[in-house]
Design a protein around this motif. Structure first.
Motif, mmCIF file in Angstrom:
data_model
loop_
_atom_site.group_PDB
_atom_site.id
_atom_site.type_symbol
_atom_site.label_atom_id
_atom_site.label_comp_id
_atom_site.label_asym_id
_atom_site.label_seq_id
_atom_site.Cartn_x
_atom_site.Cartn_y
_atom_site.Cartn_z
ATOM 1 N N TYR A 1 -41.677 91.338 -2.168
ATOM 2 C CA TYR A 1 -42.839 92.194 -2.394
ATOM 3 C C TYR A 1 -44.145 91.399 -2.325
ATOM 4 O O TYR A 1 -45.186 91.884 -2.757
ATOM 5 C CB TYR A 1 -42.724 92.897 -3.749
ATOM 6 N N ARG B 1 -38.096 88.396 -6.750
ATOM 7 C CA ARG B 1 -38.921 89.464 -6.187
ATOM 8 C C ARG B 1 -39.838 88.989 -5.069
ATOM 9 O O ARG B 1 -40.969 89.445 -4.939
ATOM 10 C CB ARG B 1 -39.743 90.128 -7.293
ATOM 11 N N TYR C 1 -30.932 97.053 -10.456
ATOM 12 C CA TYR C 1 -30.954 96.245 -11.675
ATOM 13 C C TYR C 1 -31.393 97.077 -12.883
ATOM 14 O O TYR C 1 -30.871 96.926 -13.983
ATOM 15 C CB TYR C 1 -31.872 95.036 -11.504
ATOM 16 N N SER D 1 -27.800 97.189 0.789
ATOM 17 C CA SER D 1 -28.751 96.420 -0.019
ATOM 18 C C SER D 1 -28.090 95.860 -1.269
ATOM 19 O O SER D 1 -28.432 94.771 -1.733
ATOM 20 C CB SER D 1 -29.951 97.290 -0.407
ATOM 21 N N HIS D 2 -27.124 96.593 -1.821
ATOM 22 C CA HIS D 2 -26.414 96.115 -3.008
ATOM 23 C C HIS D 2 -25.487 94.954 -2.665
ATOM 24 O O HIS D 2 -25.327 94.024 -3.460
ATOM 25 C CB HIS D 2 -25.624 97.258 -3.638
ATOM 26 N N SER E 1 -34.026 89.610 -5.651
ATOM 27 C CA SER E 1 -35.077 90.451 -5.099
ATOM 28 C C SER E 1 -35.307 91.665 -5.992
ATOM 29 O O SER E 1 -34.486 91.996 -6.857
ATOM 30 C CB SER E 1 -34.697 90.910 -3.685
ATOM 31 N N GLU E 2 -36.424 92.339 -5.783
ATOM 32 C CA GLU E 2 -36.731 93.564 -6.528
ATOM 33 C C GLU E 2 -35.834 94.682 -6.016
ATOM 34 O O GLU E 2 -35.918 95.090 -4.859
ATOM 35 C CB GLU E 2 -38.204 93.936 -6.329
ATOM 36 N N ARG E 3 -34.954 95.182 -6.869
ATOM 37 C CA ARG E 3 -34.046 96.262 -6.484
ATOM 38 C C ARG E 3 -33.883 97.234 -7.647
ATOM 39 O O ARG E 3 -33.739 96.821 -8.794
ATOM 40 C CB ARG E 3 -32.673 95.706 -6.070
ATOM 41 N N ALA F 1 -27.658 92.015 -2.386
ATOM 42 C CA ALA F 1 -28.046 91.576 -3.727
ATOM 43 C C ALA F 1 -26.942 90.737 -4.354
ATOM 44 O O ALA F 1 -27.214 89.729 -5.025
ATOM 45 C CB ALA F 1 -28.356 92.785 -4.606
#
Length: 275
Positions: free
Chosen positions: A189, A186, A223, A245-246, A218-220, A249
């Motif tokens: 952020y 993460r 998940y 973004s996926h 990362s913060e997504r 990830a």
């Protein structure tokens, strides 16, 4: 390219441990376990959190999705530890690692004798943390003005002592040297100046106690969305159309797997998703 895992007398033990919650510990553990399964390894997960059982629940959801959709996906075996002593944990580890290449242990987000025992017996110890000094406090304390490291935490001292104990073990009892990896989850952020301070503190601490620092997940939102189905980012054919973004990830996960430098995996290519 699919990895070929040679038979082992005992599994490589990967312990995911952080006494603080909300660091993505179980999410990281599950994705690593499934990724290794995609590579062709025999993987077993042992969930030590008898209350939340996040890893075990994730796998239950995964089996339910496979049954509902009539499909098969690479999936680790998984069970919840039901013992109440360190000796019982040793018995469970001895039993499970005979039938797998990797034994993944997901520690609870608290300190207790059983969790400490798991840490002490790790071959690869993975400590996910958010980029904040609240999380860094698990490893060590920093000066409030200079942000330089003042002292080790109890957790870091435990690992230091475990390494010393392992180095003194007889040849017949010896296991590989423990590889401690701090995974920065993460990071997107975190405010830039604070991130730089944490990076300096981690670099200083890494030199003192000998852990490696790697970037994690990362913060997504995906998940959290994947948990009810038990699916992971590698289950490409089950997820529908994925946004950019996926895809990024998924690349983060590949990079994390390579950075862990696990046995039989270091010379292999990242896992190929199922179409």
């Amino acid at each position: 390219m699919k990895a070929v895992f040679m038979p082992r007398k005992a599994a490589h033990r990967i312990v995911f441990a952080n006494e603080k919650g909300g660091t993505g510990k179980s999410t990281t553990a599950v994705h690593v376990a499934v990724a290794l399964s995609y590579m062709g390894a025999r993987v077993t997960a042992l969930d030590l959190d008898t209350r939340q059982r996040t890893t075990h629940r994730y796998m239950e959801n995964r089996f339910a999705t496979m049954q509902r959709r009539g499909t098969e996906l690479p999936t680790p075996a998984c069970e919840v530890f039901k013992g109440r002593s360190e000796q019982a944990l040793h018995v469970a580890i001895d039993r499970l690692e005979k039938d797998c290449d990797f034994l993944i242990i997901d520690n609870p987000g608290r300190d207790d004798p059983i969790a400490r025992c798991a840490v002490e017996n790790a071959d690869t110890l993975v400590t996910p943390m958010n980029d904040s000094f609240v999380d860094f406090d698990l490893i060590g304390q920093v000066d409030p003005e200079s942000f330089k490291v003042k002292k080790l935490s109890f957790f870091a001292e435990l690992i230091w002592e475990s390494r010393l104990k392992r180095s003194k073990a007889t040849l017949s009892d010896a296991r590989p040297e423990m590889d401690w990896i701090v995974v920065r989850n993460r990071t997107g952020y975190t405010e830039a100046r604070n991130m730089a301070r944490i990076e300096r503190a981690l670099t200083e601490m890494a030199k003192r106690v000998g852990f490696r620092v790697v970037h994690g997940l990362s913060e997504r939102v995906i998940y959290r969305e994947l948990f009810p189905s038990g699916l992971t980012l590698l289950d490409k054919g089950q997820l529908g159309d994925l946004g950019t973004s996926h895809l990024v990830a998924r690349q983060e996960l590949r990079a994390l797997l390579m950075a862990l430098k696990l046995p039989e995996f270091t010379k292999m290519k990242p896992p190929v998703e199922r179409a």
